[in-house]
Motif scaffolding. Structure first.
Motif, PDB file in Angstrom:
ATOM      1  N   ARG A  19       0.756  -1.259   0.003  1.00 36.35           N
ATOM      2  CA  ARG A  19      -0.038   0.045   0.011  1.00 36.35           C
ATOM      3  C   ARG A  19       0.849   1.209   0.092  1.00 36.35           C
ATOM      4  NH1 ARG A  19      -4.763   0.961   4.585  1.00 36.35           N
ATOM      5  NH2 ARG A  19      -4.808   2.945   4.484  1.00 36.35           N
ATOM      6  N   LEU A  20       1.966   1.266   0.858  1.00 30.98           N
ATOM      7  CA  LEU A  20       2.780   2.363   0.977  1.00 30.98           C
ATOM      8  C   LEU A  20       3.405   2.590  -0.431  1.00 30.98           C
ATOM      9  CD1 LEU A  20       4.124   4.564   2.765  1.00 30.98           C
ATOM     10  CD2 LEU A  20       6.087   2.875   3.231  1.00 30.98           C
ATOM     11  N   TRP A  21       4.195   1.347  -1.021  1.00 26.44           N
ATOM     12  CA  TRP A  21       4.739   1.580  -2.282  1.00 26.44           C
ATOM     13  C   TRP A  21       3.801   2.106  -3.389  1.00 26.44           C
ATOM     14  CZ3 TRP A  21       4.395  -0.915  -7.290  1.00 26.44           C
ATOM     15  CH2 TRP A  21       5.463  -0.792  -8.035  1.00 26.44           C
ATOM     16  N   ALA A  22       2.600   1.616  -3.546  1.00 29.77           N
ATOM     17  CA  ALA A  22       1.653   2.214  -4.583  1.00 29.77           C
ATOM     18  C   ALA A  22       1.319   3.654  -4.263  1.00 29.77           C
ATOM     19  CB  ALA A  22       0.346   1.228  -4.500  1.00 29.77           C
ATOM     20  N   GLY A  23       1.210   4.118  -3.223  1.00 28.72           N
ATOM     21  CA  GLY A  23       1.123   5.769  -3.065  1.00 28.72           C
ATOM     22  C   GLY A  23       2.452   6.343  -3.324  1.00 28.72           C
ATOM     23  N   GLN A  24       3.634   5.919  -2.983  1.00 28.07           N
ATOM     24  CA  GLN A  24       5.018   6.352  -3.408  1.00 28.07           C
ATOM     25  C   GLN A  24       4.873   6.418  -4.777  1.00 28.07           C
ATOM     26  OE1 GLN A  24       7.553   4.078  -1.172  1.00 28.07           O
ATOM     27  NE2 GLN A  24       7.783   5.591   0.404  1.00 28.07           N
ATOM     28  N   LEU A  25       4.666   5.298  -5.637  1.00 26.77           N
ATOM     29  CA  LEU A  25       4.757   5.335  -6.881  1.00 26.77           C
ATOM     30  C   LEU A  25       3.968   6.674  -7.645  1.00 26.77           C
ATOM     31  CD1 LEU A  25       5.339   4.125  -9.635  1.00 26.77           C
ATOM     32  CD2 LEU A  25       3.288   2.488  -9.404  1.00 26.77           C
ATOM     33  N   LEU A  26       2.469   6.671  -7.114  1.00 24.85           N
ATOM     34  CA  LEU A  26       1.563   7.904  -7.856  1.00 24.85           C
ATOM     35  C   LEU A  26       2.238   9.201  -7.359  1.00 24.85           C
ATOM     36  CD1 LEU A  26      -1.638   6.017  -6.983  1.00 24.85           C
ATOM     37  CD2 LEU A  26      -0.518   6.153  -9.331  1.00 24.85           C
ATOM     38  N   SER A  27       2.683   9.245  -6.094  1.00 24.81           N
ATOM     39  CA  SER A  27       2.964  10.778  -5.623  1.00 24.81           C
ATOM     40  C   SER A  27       4.482  11.040  -6.578  1.00 24.81           C
ATOM     41  CB  SER A  27       3.277  10.760  -4.260  1.00 24.81           C
ATOM     42  OG  SER A  27       4.352   9.800  -3.967  1.00 24.81           O
ATOM     43  N   ALA A  28       5.303  10.142  -6.863  1.00 22.28           N
ATOM     44  CA  ALA A  28       6.428  10.302  -7.656  1.00 22.28           C
ATOM     45  C   ALA A  28       6.177  10.821  -8.983  1.00 22.28           C
ATOM     46  CB  ALA A  28       7.271   9.205  -7.593  1.00 22.28           C
ATOM     47  N   PHE A  29       5.156  10.284  -9.669  1.00 21.04           N
ATOM     48  CA  PHE A  29       4.820  10.763 -10.805  1.00 21.04           C
ATOM     49  C   PHE A  29       4.114  12.064 -10.732  1.00 21.04           C
ATOM     50  CE2 PHE A  29       0.841  10.640 -13.814  1.00 21.04           C
ATOM     51  CZ  PHE A  29       1.864  10.812 -15.309  1.00 21.04           C
ATOM     52  N   GLY A  30       3.228  12.287  -9.804  1.00 20.18           N
ATOM     53  CA  GLY A  30       2.802  13.483  -9.551  1.00 20.18           C
ATOM     54  C   GLY A  30       3.601  14.543  -9.528  1.00 20.18           C
ATOM     55  N   GLY A  31       4.811  14.262  -8.993  1.00 14.47           N
ATOM     56  CA  GLY A  31       5.749  15.001  -8.460  1.00 14.47           C
ATOM     57  C   GLY A  31       6.682  15.732  -9.852  1.00 14.47           C
ATOM     58  N   GLN A  32       6.971  14.639 -10.424  1.00 15.57           N
ATOM     59  CA  GLN A  32       7.348  14.834 -11.984  1.00 15.57           C
ATOM     60  C   GLN A  32       6.413  15.836 -12.916  1.00 15.57           C
ATOM     61  OE1 GLN A  32      10.622  14.100 -13.070  1.00 15.57           O
ATOM     62  NE2 GLN A  32      10.685  13.445 -10.978  1.00 15.57           N
ATOM     63  N   LEU A  33       5.200  15.734 -13.085  1.00 16.90           N
ATOM     64  CA  LEU A  33       4.287  16.585 -13.613  1.00 16.90           C
ATOM     65  C   LEU A  33       4.454  17.942 -13.054  1.00 16.90           C
ATOM     66  CD1 LEU A  33       0.911  14.426 -13.737  1.00 16.90           C
ATOM     67  CD2 LEU A  33       2.965  14.504 -15.422  1.00 16.90           C
ATOM     68  N   ALA A  34       4.522  18.188 -11.629  1.00 19.54           N
ATOM     69  CA  ALA A  34       4.467  19.234 -10.893  1.00 19.54           C
ATOM     70  C   ALA A  34       5.757  20.325 -11.364  1.00 19.54           C
ATOM     71  CB  ALA A  34       4.351  19.211  -9.422  1.00 19.54           C
ATOM     72  N   PHE A  35       7.052  19.375 -11.354  1.00 19.84           N
ATOM     73  CA  PHE A  35       8.431  19.997 -11.706  1.00 19.84           C
ATOM     74  C   PHE A  35       8.257  20.374 -13.209  1.00 19.84           C
ATOM     75  CE2 PHE A  35      12.716  19.678 -13.481  1.00 19.84           C
ATOM     76  CZ  PHE A  35      13.113  20.288 -12.591  1.00 19.84           C
ATOM     77  N   PHE A 153      10.511   5.203  -8.672  1.00 19.44           N
ATOM     78  CA  PHE A 153      10.823   6.589  -8.973  1.00 19.44           C
ATOM     79  C   PHE A 153      11.478   6.578 -10.330  1.00 19.44           C
ATOM     80  CE2 PHE A 153      15.033   9.010  -9.153  1.00 19.44           C
ATOM     81  CZ  PHE A 153      14.466  10.354  -8.833  1.00 19.44           C
ATOM     82  N   GLN A 154      12.072   5.612 -10.895  1.00 16.50           N
ATOM     83  CA  GLN A 154      12.774   5.779 -12.140  1.00 16.50           C
ATOM     84  C   GLN A 154      11.566   5.646 -13.268  1.00 16.50           C
ATOM     85  OE1 GLN A 154      15.160   2.267 -11.792  1.00 16.50           O
ATOM     86  NE2 GLN A 154      17.179   3.692 -11.831  1.00 16.50           N
ATOM     87  N   GLY A 155      10.578   4.833 -13.087  1.00 14.18           N
ATOM     88  CA  GLY A 155       9.532   4.669 -14.023  1.00 14.18           C
ATOM     89  C   GLY A 155       8.836   6.057 -13.919  1.00 14.18           C
ATOM     90  N   MET A 157      10.262   9.160 -13.415  1.00 13.03           N
ATOM     91  CA  MET A 157      11.159   9.922 -14.252  1.00 13.03           C
ATOM     92  C   MET A 157      10.997   9.725 -15.909  1.00 13.03           C
ATOM     93  SD  MET A 157      14.573  10.466 -12.155  1.00 13.03           S
ATOM     94  CE  MET A 157      15.067  11.728 -13.222  1.00 13.03           C
ATOM     95  N   LEU A 158      10.872   8.454 -16.185  1.00 15.21           N
ATOM     96  CA  LEU A 158      10.690   7.999 -17.430  1.00 15.21           C
ATOM     97  C   LEU A 158       9.420   8.757 -18.100  1.00 15.21           C
ATOM     98  CD1 LEU A 158      12.081   4.596 -18.221  1.00 15.21           C
ATOM     99  CD2 LEU A 158      12.718   6.614 -19.331  1.00 15.21           C
ATOM    100  N   ILE A 159       8.207   8.477 -17.455  1.00 19.89           N
ATOM    101  CA  ILE A 159       7.076   8.789 -18.088  1.00 19.89           C
ATOM    102  C   ILE A 159       6.407  10.379 -17.618  1.00 19.89           C
ATOM    103  CG2 ILE A 159       4.446   8.056 -17.851  1.00 19.89           C
ATOM    104  CD1 ILE A 159       5.616   5.411 -17.331  1.00 19.89           C
ATOM    105  N   GLY A 160       6.848  10.712 -16.502  1.00 22.70           N
ATOM    106  CA  GLY A 160       6.259  11.836 -15.915  1.00 22.70           C
ATOM    107  C   GLY A 160       6.630  13.084 -16.764  1.00 22.70           C
ATOM    108  N   PRO A 161       8.076  13.440 -17.028  1.00 16.68           N
ATOM    109  CA  PRO A 161       8.254  14.369 -17.846  1.00 16.68           C
ATOM    110  C   PRO A 161       7.491  14.644 -19.129  1.00 16.68           C
ATOM    111  CG  PRO A 161      10.218  13.706 -16.860  1.00 16.68           C
ATOM    112  CD  PRO A 161       9.161  12.808 -16.711  1.00 16.68           C
ATOM    113  N   VAL A 162       7.420  13.497 -19.789  1.00 19.29           N
ATOM    114  CA  VAL A 162       6.799  13.621 -21.150  1.00 19.29           C
ATOM    115  C   VAL A 162       5.349  13.730 -21.073  1.00 19.29           C
ATOM    116  CG1 VAL A 162       6.128  11.981 -23.045  1.00 19.29           C
ATOM    117  CG2 VAL A 162       8.291  11.921 -22.128  1.00 19.29           C
ATOM    118  N   ALA A 163       4.564  13.275 -19.957  1.00 17.86           N
ATOM    119  CA  ALA A 163       3.136  13.335 -19.519  1.00 17.86           C
ATOM    120  C   ALA A 163       3.028  14.943 -19.180  1.00 17.86           C
ATOM    121  CB  ALA A 163       2.881  12.517 -18.580  1.00 17.86           C
TER     122      ALA A 163
END
Length: 408
Positions: A19-35, A153-155, A157-163
């Motif tokens: 449960r923690l890992w799934a939340g961190q994955l989604l928040s990492a993706f959101g963080g890349q969008l925000a950056f 985290f790496q996933g 970084m790969l998808i977030g900036p493009v999205a």
């Protein structure tokens, strides 16, 4: 082949970690969008590289100023409560940034202030997140859990900036901030599932607690060697600031090649994470870390002398894979050899080294290239990295021994 793939056992055995890992994955993706949104908004309002550079300063300064003190707080207070406060703070800050959908773009100074506030919560949240895994997973699965966090985290970084670029182009920066805010809800849900994590021997208050943490790092050869190895790899041989010059000198200043440089490192990192079972199951993270750090330097030296862009990209992918091997193994070493009552402070030191080291390395590379050439800056840094790793290996026998054992 099955044993070479990333170890998914931590996700199977621990519902709380899953449960923690799934939340961190989604928040990492959101963080890349925000950056991406922040960088676009700052540039759109100022057209100034100095202001876009200030985004990095707004993120780094709270980490440097608060990092070690945050570690001392984590070692004094019930850690789940601290984690909840930091994630809630990041969520609320992101909500304020998303408020631009209603009120319109805020001045750049206000935006950078919000970035700094969110980074301040992250300066505490990052180290406390590193203290969680030893409480959730058995020792033999700790490296696998760290590898899973790394691939998340790496996933992102790969998808977030493009999205992020596509979303900003279609709907504006505010939508990226909104998605980031919603992603923190997922992170908060993960943290709410954690058990209470109390520290039996609380840290001394103020500077004395910080000094105790630093004294442990300095006096524990394995932990000290792990952090020095990371500094050797980042401060001496970080190549990113040299990419534009090398691209112009070697590959005709093609922007497509320049963009592929960073992508190649990320692809190599993801590949290493997918195959992380090949090294996380070995039970010798010290040897693996040393090999990974040396591999990073060797791959960058080969990249420096590559005349063909595709060969150069292949060596960067190898470097990215070696970096992931080193990072996962280093975190495993530190968590296995640090007593629970000191883990917050040592995790804070690891976070500072891991994030400030690359910035210093890029500065070193730029200054050396300015005084000589990009080739000299990159090649000399790579050779110095390998020499420094060899020195650490020779002077720290504990890193060469089997280190998956009871904490010291």
């Amino acid at each position: 082949m099955k044993h070479a793939l990333i170890d998914l056992e931590p996700l199977r055995v621990s519902r709380v970690f899953r449960r923690l890992w799934a939340g961190q994955l989604l928040s990492a993706f959101g963080g890349q969008l925000a950056f991406v949104a922040v960088m676009f908004q700052v540039w759109d309002q100022t057209s100034s590289p100095a202001w876009t550079g200030a985004v990095g300063m707004a993120q780094a300064l709270p980490l440097i100023v608060l990092g070690l003190f945050a570690g001392a707080v984590i070692d004094r207070v019930e850690r789940r409560r601290v984690y909840l406060i930091t994630v809630t703070g990041q969520l609320l800050t992101s909500a304020l940034m998303a408020g631009q959908l209603i009120v319109g773009p805020v001045p750049v100074g206000v935006l950078l202030g919000l970035v700094a506030v969110q980074a301040s919560f992250g300066a505490v949240g990052g180290p406390v997140a590193r203290t969680v895994l030893p409480q959730l997973l058995p020792r033999e699965l700790l490296a696998g859990g760290i590898a899973l966090n790394r691939i998340a985290f790496q996933g992102a970084m790969l998808i977030g900036p493009v999205a992020g670029g596509l979303i900003v182009s279609a709907w504006g920066a505010g939508v990226c901030y909104l998605v980031d805010c919603l992603s923190f809800l997922a992170a908060l849900y993960g943290v709410l599932g954690l058990p209470a994590m109390r520290v039996e021997a609380v840290a001394r208050p103020g500077l004395r607690g910080v000094q105790d943490g630093l004294a442990f790092v300095v006096s524990t050869p394995v932990v000290r060697g792990a952090l020095i190895t990371d500094l050797a790899a980042t401060v001496l041989s970080m190549p990113i600031s040299l990419f534009p010059v090398i691209n112009a000198e070697r590959f005709g200043n093609d922007p497509r090649t320049l963009g592929l440089f960073l992508t190649a490192i990320a692809v190599g990192g993801v590949a290493a994470s997918v195959l992380s079972g090949s090294f996380t199951r070995l039970g010798r993270p010290g040897v693996v870390m040393l090999a990974g750090s040396a591999g990073w330097g060797i791959a960058l030296a080969l990249f420096a002398f590559s005349p063909n862009p595709w060969v150069a990209l292949a060596f960067l992918a190898v470097a990215g894979a070696a970096d992931t091997v080193s990072v996962v193994s280093r975190s495993t070493i530190i968590q296995l050899h640090t007593p629970n009552e000191l883990l917050g402070r040592v995790a804070a030191a690891e976070q500072i080294v891991g994030q400030a080291g690359p910035d210093l390395g890029n500065l070193r590379g730029g200054l050396v290239a300015q005084a000589s050439s990009a080739l000299i800056a990159l090649a000399s840094g790579a050779f110095l990295c390998v020499a420094a790793v060899a020195t650490v290996a020779a002077t720290t026998p504990g890193l060469r021994a089997t280190v998956v054992r009871e904490k010291v």
